[in-house]
Design a protein around this motif. Structure first.
Motif, PDB file in Angstrom:
ATOM      1  N   GLN A 424      25.267   4.316  44.584  1.00 34.52           N
ATOM      2  CA  GLN A 424      24.573   5.532  44.184  1.00 34.52           C
ATOM      3  C   GLN A 424      24.786   6.642  45.214  1.00 34.52           C
ATOM      4  O   GLN A 424      25.026   7.802  44.861  1.00 34.52           O
ATOM      5  N   LYS A 425      24.677   6.307  46.529  1.00 30.46           N
ATOM      6  CA  LYS A 425      24.809   7.310  47.574  1.00 30.46           C
ATOM      7  C   LYS A 425      26.205   7.917  47.553  1.00 30.46           C
ATOM      8  O   LYS A 425      26.366   9.138  47.686  1.00 30.46           O
ATOM      9  N   LYS A 426      27.259   7.056  47.399  1.00 28.08           N
ATOM     10  CA  LYS A 426      28.635   7.570  47.334  1.00 28.08           C
ATOM     11  C   LYS A 426      28.799   8.518  46.153  1.00 28.08           C
ATOM     12  O   LYS A 426      29.462   9.562  46.258  1.00 28.08           O
ATOM     13  N   ALA A 427      28.179   8.176  45.010  1.00 27.84           N
ATOM     14  CA  ALA A 427      28.276   9.031  43.828  1.00 27.84           C
ATOM     15  C   ALA A 427      27.611  10.384  44.082  1.00 27.84           C
ATOM     16  O   ALA A 427      28.138  11.438  43.719  1.00 27.84           O
ATOM     17  N   GLU A 428      26.438  10.378  44.699  1.00 27.44           N
ATOM     18  CA  GLU A 428      25.734  11.639  44.942  1.00 27.44           C
ATOM     19  C   GLU A 428      26.510  12.531  45.898  1.00 27.44           C
ATOM     20  O   GLU A 428      26.558  13.756  45.720  1.00 27.44           O
ATOM     21  N   VAL A 429      27.120  11.922  46.925  1.00 29.56           N
ATOM     22  CA  VAL A 429      27.892  12.718  47.875  1.00 29.56           C
ATOM     23  C   VAL A 429      29.034  13.455  47.168  1.00 29.56           C
ATOM     24  O   VAL A 429      29.360  14.598  47.511  1.00 29.56           O
ATOM     25  N   ASN A 430      29.654  12.825  46.157  1.00 32.63           N
ATOM     26  CA  ASN A 430      30.787  13.432  45.442  1.00 32.63           C
ATOM     27  C   ASN A 430      30.357  14.170  44.180  1.00 32.63           C
ATOM     28  O   ASN A 430      31.215  14.540  43.361  1.00 32.63           O
ATOM     29  N   GLY A 431      29.056  14.366  44.005  1.00 39.52           N
ATOM     30  CA  GLY A 431      28.573  15.120  42.842  1.00 39.52           C
ATOM     31  C   GLY A 431      28.738  14.399  41.535  1.00 39.52           C
ATOM     32  O   GLY A 431      28.858  15.036  40.476  1.00 39.52           O
ATOM     33  N   ILE A 432      28.742  13.077  41.559  1.00 42.18           N
ATOM     34  CA  ILE A 432      28.951  12.292  40.334  1.00 42.18           C
ATOM     35  C   ILE A 432      27.601  11.777  39.858  1.00 42.18           C
ATOM     36  O   ILE A 432      26.810  11.242  40.633  1.00 42.18           O
ATOM     37  N   ARG A 433      27.368  11.920  38.585  1.00 42.30           N
ATOM     38  CA  ARG A 433      26.117  11.493  37.980  1.00 42.30           C
ATOM     39  C   ARG A 433      26.326  10.157  37.260  1.00 42.30           C
ATOM     40  O   ARG A 433      27.228  10.023  36.450  1.00 42.30           O
ATOM     41  N   ILE A 434      25.492   9.176  37.628  1.00 40.71           N
ATOM     42  CA  ILE A 434      25.567   7.860  36.983  1.00 40.71           C
ATOM     43  C   ILE A 434      24.411   7.736  36.008  1.00 40.71           C
ATOM     44  O   ILE A 434      23.236   7.793  36.403  1.00 40.71           O
ATOM     45  N   GLU A 435      24.772   7.587  34.738  1.00 43.80           N
ATOM     46  CA  GLU A 435      23.760   7.474  33.694  1.00 43.80           C
ATOM     47  C   GLU A 435      23.573   5.996  33.347  1.00 43.80           C
ATOM     48  O   GLU A 435      24.543   5.289  33.097  1.00 43.80           O
ATOM     49  N   ARG A 436      22.321   5.579  33.328  1.00 46.11           N
ATOM     50  CA  ARG A 436      22.005   4.180  33.052  1.00 46.11           C
ATOM     51  C   ARG A 436      21.376   4.065  31.664  1.00 46.11           C
ATOM     52  O   ARG A 436      20.425   4.789  31.353  1.00 46.11           O
ATOM     53  N   ARG A 437      21.922   3.168  30.891  1.00 48.79           N
ATOM     54  CA  ARG A 437      21.376   2.925  29.552  1.00 48.79           C
ATOM     55  C   ARG A 437      21.047   1.444  29.465  1.00 48.79           C
ATOM     56  O   ARG A 437      21.908   0.613  29.179  1.00 48.79           O
ATOM     57  N   LEU A 438      19.764   1.145  29.740  1.00 48.93           N
ATOM     58  CA  LEU A 438      19.313  -0.246  29.818  1.00 48.93           C
ATOM     59  C   LEU A 438      18.460  -0.594  28.606  1.00 48.93           C
ATOM     60  O   LEU A 438      17.734   0.262  28.077  1.00 48.93           O
ATOM     61  N   PRO A 439      18.519  -1.849  28.161  1.00 50.73           N
ATOM     62  CA  PRO A 439      17.718  -2.252  26.989  1.00 50.73           C
ATOM     63  C   PRO A 439      16.247  -2.439  27.376  1.00 50.73           C
ATOM     64  O   PRO A 439      15.903  -2.599  28.545  1.00 50.73           O
ATOM     65  N   ASP A 440      15.410  -2.407  26.363  1.00 47.07           N
ATOM     66  CA  ASP A 440      13.979  -2.615  26.609  1.00 47.07           C
ATOM     67  C   ASP A 440      13.668  -4.096  26.823  1.00 47.07           C
ATOM     68  O   ASP A 440      12.656  -4.430  27.446  1.00 47.07           O
ATOM     69  N   THR A 441      14.518  -4.969  26.307  1.00 43.32           N
ATOM     70  CA  THR A 441      14.287  -6.413  26.437  1.00 43.32           C
ATOM     71  C   THR A 441      15.233  -6.996  27.480  1.00 43.32           C
ATOM     72  O   THR A 441      16.264  -6.400  27.805  1.00 43.32           O
ATOM     73  N   THR A 442      14.866  -8.167  27.981  1.00 44.52           N
ATOM     74  CA  THR A 442      15.687  -8.839  28.991  1.00 44.52           C
ATOM     75  C   THR A 442      16.880  -9.537  28.328  1.00 44.52           C
ATOM     76  O   THR A 442      16.731 -10.226  27.324  1.00 44.52           O
ATOM     77  N   ILE A 443      18.060  -9.323  28.915  1.00 44.96           N
ATOM     78  CA  ILE A 443      19.289  -9.971  28.433  1.00 44.96           C
ATOM     79  C   ILE A 443      19.811 -10.834  29.565  1.00 44.96           C
ATOM     80  O   ILE A 443      20.141 -10.333  30.636  1.00 44.96           O
ATOM     81  N   LYS A 444      19.887 -12.153  29.338  1.00 47.63           N
ATOM     82  CA  LYS A 444      20.326 -13.082  30.371  1.00 47.63           C
ATOM     83  C   LYS A 444      21.695 -13.663  30.019  1.00 47.63           C
ATOM     84  O   LYS A 444      21.985 -13.919  28.856  1.00 47.63           O
ATOM     85  N   VAL A 445      22.496 -13.868  31.080  1.00 45.62           N
ATOM     86  CA  VAL A 445      23.824 -14.467  30.921  1.00 45.62           C
ATOM     87  C   VAL A 445      24.017 -15.514  32.004  1.00 45.62           C
ATOM     88  O   VAL A 445      23.360 -15.473  33.040  1.00 45.62           O
ATOM     89  N   GLN A 446      24.947 -16.472  31.735  1.00 43.92           N
ATOM     90  CA  GLN A 446      25.346 -17.455  32.726  1.00 43.92           C
ATOM     91  C   GLN A 446      26.573 -16.902  33.456  1.00 43.92           C
ATOM     92  O   GLN A 446      27.630 -16.735  32.861  1.00 43.92           O
ATOM     93  N   VAL A 447      26.425 -16.629  34.769  1.00 40.61           N
ATOM     94  CA  VAL A 447      27.485 -15.934  35.471  1.00 40.61           C
ATOM     95  C   VAL A 447      27.388 -16.226  36.960  1.00 40.61           C
ATOM     96  O   VAL A 447      26.344 -16.643  37.463  1.00 40.61           O
ATOM     97  N   ASP A 448      28.520 -16.019  37.662  1.00 37.96           N
ATOM     98  CA  ASP A 448      28.536 -16.070  39.118  1.00 37.96           C
ATOM     99  C   ASP A 448      28.093 -14.695  39.620  1.00 37.96           C
ATOM    100  O   ASP A 448      28.822 -13.710  39.446  1.00 37.96           O
ATOM    101  N   PRO A 449      26.925 -14.546  40.212  1.00 38.47           N
ATOM    102  CA  PRO A 449      26.405 -13.233  40.620  1.00 38.47           C
ATOM    103  C   PRO A 449      27.352 -12.491  41.550  1.00 38.47           C
ATOM    104  O   PRO A 449      27.521 -11.278  41.426  1.00 38.47           O
TER     105      PRO A 449
END
Length: 544
Positions: A424-449
């Motif tokens: 986020q900090k790197k994006a703000e320094v370069n004037g880049i806006r990160i838009e987050r579109r998250l669901p209202d419900t929890t979505i779980k996956v099996q993955v290597d974090p």
């Protein structure tokens, strides 16, 4: 690799790429020309046979009609009437209306005396009792002669029909116009040199021949006599030093006349000879295409081999460098392990110093003061540096162990924002806006974090690099969305307003089931639920 080696390879490939397709090409050309020649020969011979058959039928019909004309006179007009000159002249006039093929008409009694005649010669009173034609007519009832001279000393042939009146035989005879009959036979035209003529059983001409040969002559260029029958026979024949002809023959007039139709072989098969030009042209063009393709493909293959060998040499160098790095990693892990032991000893000794310091303070051997505080600070500083060194050695040891992935249930709607916060900090320094579109419900996956984090960080960093390259300091936007897809899949979409597209390979499990990966779709990159491995090592970026 030496250039001479590539030259040998080029020569070997070139020769094989020319010879291998040339052999079947020449075989196909040869078979094609053979089939074409057979087809042209068959069609030419079939055409000749058809012409002979039609012409034979036409000549036979002509003779049959003339015979029928005389038989009709015998059956309708009596002998006594016909011997009267005026009646014979009237009958001849009527006959000429039917056909102008007859040049005269004569009546003969049972003794062979020419009792009545209408025509240009003075034949009345001539005796024909001993002539073969008169005897054959009395015997068989009908006779068609070969060409002969007779009393008129002029080549002609006759048609005679016998009648019976008061038990006395008599004969009506008509002379066929030889010129008209010759014209009928010779009207066949085939190509430039085709001609038709008649021979009797002794090989004597019964009609004039266009290429040379008069009536009642025996031509020098004889042909083998075909077997007698109704079949049409064809042959190619030519005497030494003379032109070769294609012949078609058929018997007629009770196998007494042979109809011959012939054409010079070069004229008959001119279509076959002319086909050499397109065949040669096709062969030339096909051969040129094979040679051109061989040179082109050989050059491409050799260049590809040279490039591959260069890449292999570079890869070998990189592998040597990688092996050296691996050795350095192993050495670093060994160094870390060796350093970690003294650190543990130092840490133990530091703990002992603290215990002794407390005992000395309690016993009064050590007075608190400025020097005491400095000693305590030094001890604390040593503790901090020991812990710092321990962290460094643990990190080196962990890097050198190459542990397998660890899979666990992870909530994407919580893990993704945490990863975004890292950049986020790197994006703000370069004037880049990160838009987050998250669901209202929890979505779980099996993955290597750790590897999920690595993939998303790479995607976000690539997206920011693309935006910086395209827009500079003016910035741009990145959209990160987490959503629940179809068929039990979840998706993380990363899209940006930059000029780059990130492409990752699609991976499958060893058992054939989909194992997850990143799917490129335009400027959008998707991560699917159920992914067990993310191949960040194979990631590549390029402009679109």
């Amino acid at each position: 690799m030496e250039k001479s080696h590539y030259a040998d390879i080029r020569r070997f490939i070139l020769i094989n790429m020319i010879l291998v397709p040339s052999i079947p090409f020449l075989i196909v050309i040869g078979i094609g020309y053979y089939q074409l020649s057979r087809s042209i020969e068959s069609s030419t011979i079939a055409s000749m046979e058809r012409i002979v058959g039609d012409h034979r039928h036409m000549i036979a019909s002509f003779l049959e009609e003339r015979k029928n004309d005389l038989e009709m006179i015998v059956n309708t007009v009596s002998f006594d009437e016909l011997i009267r000159p005026e009646r014979l002249s009237s009958v001849f006039t009527q006959l000429q209306l039917t056909s102008s093929a007859f040049s005269d008409l004569g009546i003969f009694d049972e003794n062979g005396v020419h009792v009545a005649y209408h025509g240009p010669f003075n034949l009345t009173g001539k005796l024909y009792r001993d002539t073969p034609w008169f005897q054959e007519t009395i015997k068989n009832g009908v006779y068609i002669s070969d060409v002969f001279l007779g009393f008129r000393n002029f080549p002609h042939f006759i048609i005679a029909v016998a009648g019976m009146e008061n038990d006395r035989p008599w004969v009506i005879r008509a002379t066929v116009d030889s010129q008209r009959f010759t014209t009928l036979v010779r009207q066949v035209r085939i190509g430039k040199t085709g001609e038709a003529y008649l021979l009797n059983s002794q090989g004597v001409l019964q009609t004039n021949r266009r290429s040379g040969g008069e009536l009642m002559e025996k031509p020098l260029d004889t042909i083998p006599t075909p077997p007698k029958g109704d079949d049409i026979h064809t042959l190619i024949h030519g005497q030494e030093g003379e032109e070769t002809f294609l012949y078609a023959t058929a018997w007629l007039k009770d196998r007494q006349w042979l109809l011959v139709v012939r054409q010079e072989k070069s004229d008959a098969f001119h279509a076959l000879y002319d086909s050499w030009i397109p065949v040669a042209l096709i062969s030339l063009i096909g051969g040129a295409c094979i040679v051109w393709a061989a040179f082109t493909l050989t050059g491409a293959i050799v260049r590809k081999m040279e490039k591959t060998d260069a890449e292999k040499a570079l890869l070998s160098q990189q592998l040597v460098g990688a092996s050296r790095l691996a050795e350095l990693g192993e050495m670093a892990a060994g160094f870390a392990h060796e350093i970690n032991n003294p650190l543990q000893v130092i840490n133990t000794e530091l703990s002992l110093i603290r215990v002794l310091e407390e005992e000395m303070v309690e016993a009064g051997h050590l007075q608190k003061g400025e020097s005491y505080e400095e000693i305590i600070d030094s001890i604390d500083q040593i503790k901090i540096q020991i812990e710092r060194c321990s962290k460094i050695t643990r990190a080196i040891l962990k890097f050198g162990r190459q542990e397998d992935g660890h899979f666990e249930s992870l909530a994407l709607d919580k893990a993704v924002p945490e990863i975004i916060d890292m950049v986020q900090k790197k994006a703000e320094v370069n004037g880049i806006r990160i838009e987050r579109r998250l669901p209202d419900t929890t979505i779980k996956v099996q993955v290597d974090p750790a590897r999920l984090q690595q993939v998303l960080l790479n995607l976000l960093n690539n997206a920011m690099d693309a935006i910086i390259e395209k827009s500079g300091s003016t910035g741009g936007s990145i959209q990160v969305s987490v959503r629940d897809g179809s068929d039990g899949m979840a998706a993380v979409d990363v899209s940006d307003s930059g000029a780059w597209v990130v492409r990752l390979p699609w991976h499958h499990r060893a058992d054939g089931r989909e194992n997850g990966g990143i799917q490129q779709g335009g400027g959008r990159h998707r991560i699917h639920r159920g992914a067990a491995y993310y191949a960040t090592e194979a990631m590549s970026t390029h402009k679109t």
